[in-house]
Design a protein around this motif. Sequence first.
Motif, PDB file in Angstrom:
ATOM      1  N   ALA A 229       0.819  -1.219   0.000  1.00 33.32           N
ATOM      2  CA  ALA A 229       0.000   0.000   0.000  1.00 33.32           C
ATOM      3  C   ALA A 229       0.850   1.265   0.000  1.00 33.32           C
ATOM      4  CB  ALA A 229      -0.942  -0.008   1.195  1.00 33.32           C
ATOM      5  N   MET A 235      -4.856   0.669  -2.395  1.00 31.09           N
ATOM      6  CA  MET A 235      -5.118  -0.605  -1.708  1.00 31.09           C
ATOM      7  C   MET A 235      -5.620  -0.338  -0.293  1.00 31.09           C
ATOM      8  SD  MET A 235      -1.831  -2.913  -2.897  1.00 31.09           S
ATOM      9  CE  MET A 235      -2.509  -4.480  -2.329  1.00 31.09           C
ATOM     10  N   GLU A 236      -6.713  -0.975   0.062  1.00 31.25           N
ATOM     11  CA  GLU A 236      -7.280  -0.825   1.397  1.00 31.25           C
ATOM     12  C   GLU A 236      -6.668  -1.855   2.341  1.00 31.25           C
ATOM     13  OE1 GLU A 236     -11.457  -1.184   0.862  1.00 31.25           O
ATOM     14  OE2 GLU A 236     -11.578   0.535  -0.499  1.00 31.25           O
ATOM     15  N   TRP A 309      -6.968  -1.159  -8.050  1.00 31.18           N
ATOM     16  CA  TRP A 309      -5.987  -1.949  -7.306  1.00 31.18           C
ATOM     17  C   TRP A 309      -4.996  -2.584  -8.278  1.00 31.18           C
ATOM     18  CZ3 TRP A 309      -9.899  -4.808  -3.603  1.00 31.18           C
ATOM     19  CH2 TRP A 309     -10.319  -3.909  -2.618  1.00 31.18           C
ATOM     20  N   ARG A 330      -7.253  -7.908  -2.332  1.00 30.10           N
ATOM     21  CA  ARG A 330      -6.804  -6.533  -2.517  1.00 30.10           C
ATOM     22  C   ARG A 330      -6.069  -6.300  -3.835  1.00 30.10           C
ATOM     23  NH1 ARG A 330     -10.024  -6.441   0.789  1.00 30.10           N
ATOM     24  NH2 ARG A 330     -10.041  -5.365   2.813  1.00 30.10           N
TER      25      ARG A 330
END
Length: 378
Positions: A229, A235-236, A309, A330
């Motif tokens: 990330a 991206m979570e 993503w 993700r």
Amino acid sequence: MAALANVLQLLVVIFFLAAPCGLSLLGVPGGRLAVENRPLAPVPPLAEAVLAPTRFGPDMAAHFRDAAPFRDHLIRANNRLRLALFGESPVPGVIVGRDGWLYYNLEHALDDYLNVMPLSEGDMAEMVRVQAARRDWLAARGIAYLIVFAPNKERVYPEHLPPGLRPLRPESRLSQIVPRLRAAGIDVLDLREAVIAGKAAGRAYMLTDTHWNGYGGLLGASALVAALARRFPAMEPLDPATYDLVVTDRPGGDLAEMLLLPDRWREPDVSARPRGASLTRPAAPGDYADPADHPERERVAYETDRKDWPRAVFFHDSFARAMQAHAAQRFSRSVFLWTHAFSPEIIEKERPDVVVLEVVERYLFALLVGNRAAPAAP
């Protein structure tokens, strides 16, 4: 008297050899109880007796050893007896720990924990050279590269090893190579800290298997997403707190199978289930051959609807199995290839944003594995 003793000895041998076959003919079941992690010796062709007579005898003996009725029953009885009387493992590849834990003793796993096999300067220099060349080839195409190290079971749960087993040197091979790779500008994710910290919330490795369980795979996937990330901010986070841990009783894992006791030495397996709906769906693999070329190591591909993503290609070993379904949550597309051999052809067909090489600690020499095809100039 000597002649009578010889006759009696011969009769005992004949009875011992014939009894299993006789019981089998009477209908007493004596088949295989567990599948060993190797092919059984086949019946050698009769032509071998003429073309290779010195090999025919040993091959036939090996077949009879594997095909003998009640072979597994006798091995299991011996294993259970030694475990009950002496508390010792009857199999060199398995260590019987405390509190029902089993540990792997092949592929230098125990040597890794004891730190008795340090890497040489030459080995480390070559590992850095191979990985830096791969990083540069990918960077020239705008692709990120990350090496992920999964820790051995002994590294995370040393407290259940037999008493007296402790590292003989302060530095492990993994502790040697990680700073060398980072000093060369190669991105490395060492999962030891994340997994050891996460085990307070649940057991992260299997009792009867050399691998981590579903929860351990989730811890690895969560740390992987957090590391990527920083480069892909869309991206979570993958938060383990949003998962429920579920314990399921099942037959024992690979170490129990090595003892031929998976039904007796069972596994309270810990899996991680997301509270919400899964974001992934199975995806078609790319138009290229599966580099694993093994029925139990088939490539796996996932897709999500999140096009913001990154796309990812993973080269990995068996430890990625418990991680891949979580990590795939993700990525817009993720492909998992069970091999450590880098394939430029696959990269050019998949066009990922990031390539991940996952290596379990005992397979550090996978860093020396080269390419399946020579990289073309950018």
